[in-house]
Design an enzyme around this catalytic site. Sequence first.
Site, PDB file in Angstrom:
ATOM      1  N   ILE A  13       0.843  -1.206   0.000  1.00 11.54           N
ATOM      2  CA  ILE A  13       0.000   0.000   0.000  1.00 11.54           C
ATOM      3  C   ILE A  13       0.876   1.252   0.000  1.00 11.54           C
ATOM      4  CG2 ILE A  13      -1.750   1.314   1.267  1.00 11.54           C
ATOM      5  CD1 ILE A  13      -2.820  -1.390   2.327  1.00 11.54           C
ATOM      6  N   GLY A  37       8.739  -4.826   2.725  1.00 13.62           N
ATOM      7  CA  GLY A  37       8.673  -4.131   1.436  1.00 13.62           C
ATOM      8  C   GLY A  37       9.901  -4.398   0.576  1.00 13.62           C
ATOM      9  N   TYR A 146      -1.200  -8.171  17.052  1.00 15.73           N
ATOM     10  CA  TYR A 146      -1.325  -7.273  15.898  1.00 15.73           C
ATOM     11  C   TYR A 146      -2.563  -6.378  16.045  1.00 15.73           C
ATOM     12  CZ  TYR A 146      -2.432  -5.783  11.123  1.00 15.73           C
ATOM     13  OH  TYR A 146      -2.764  -5.035  10.017  1.00 15.73           O
ATOM     14  N   VAL A 190      -5.647 -13.177   0.289  1.00 14.20           N
ATOM     15  CA  VAL A 190      -5.982 -14.393  -0.452  1.00 14.20           C
ATOM     16  C   VAL A 190      -5.892 -14.148  -1.959  1.00 14.20           C
ATOM     17  CG1 VAL A 190      -8.485 -13.969  -0.469  1.00 14.20           C
ATOM     18  CG2 VAL A 190      -7.630 -16.308  -0.581  1.00 14.20           C
TER      19      VAL A 190
END
Length: 318
Positions: A13, A37, A146, A190
């Site tokens: 993102i 990343g 998380y 997914v």
Amino acid sequence: MSKVLVTGGAGFIGSNLVDQLVQDGDEVIVVDDLSMGLASNIPSSPKVTFYEHSITDHGFMKDLLLKEQFDYIYLLAAIASVADSVARPYETHQINQEANVFILETIRQNKLPVKKVLFTSSAAVYGNNPELPKHEDSTIDPLTPYAIDKFATERFVIDYGKLYNISTVAVRFFNVYGPRQNPKSPYSGVLSLITQCFKNNQVFSLFGDGEQTRDFIFIQDVLSALHLIMTNNQAVHDVYNVATGKQSSLRTIITDYQKVVGQPLQVKTITARAGDIKHSYADIAKLSQLGFTPQYTLLNGLTDYWISVKEDFLGEQE
């Protein structure tokens, strides 16, 4: 032209956001330790400065904030793997919460003239709460380190804003998909796993009956939502669901994606995983009030995603 900090700007993102900011004419500074990343995701542009660095280095982050005097700050850097957060809860906490609170504290102590700070949270904060759709004021039930850190940091961001007169906002991402999603990530969506199976003629493991639903939002719609939230003065000291407000079953997605690719997906059905949430989708009325309307249907998004994957694939073969 604005000066913008993007933590986690080499991720899926984050890097798409950096592209958009560069197109908008902004000067962008990226801080990313490349644990998730890729440096190759960051556009090579004179408008972009990249620091391969962890946001947990308080000295480095403080110096950067004082030196650059950012107009806008996007806090995306995180250990994004739920499984990873269970295996390494304290390390997750240092990155997903403490580092972000330190950034807020540096802004507060030094009265830095930031126009807005945006923190990216997650639909994971809703946990197994069966209420549908998920409203921003639905019961919170974080089930993992998380999700706990994401929710706690949301509150820090919003309340620091209110208490110390800093323009802050938080967003809860639902199932974001699109180019640069990393299928090697244990937290991978997914759709990136299905994409990988199409690309490499592999068998996709489908847990359960495939009737589980999610709210999938294409990356370009996410960028539109972030731009709206960041530039709207009403969007402050609050949290917004970032999603489409529609639920799609995994079976529907596989059917649509097969149409896009033009070949069947090899599927192996496996027993449903214990604890997996069956249905999830967002109420996006709050975001819609700012003027947000998703532009991408699932079919359009999957088509653009597959085109980008094929282009990358051809590039790898050259």
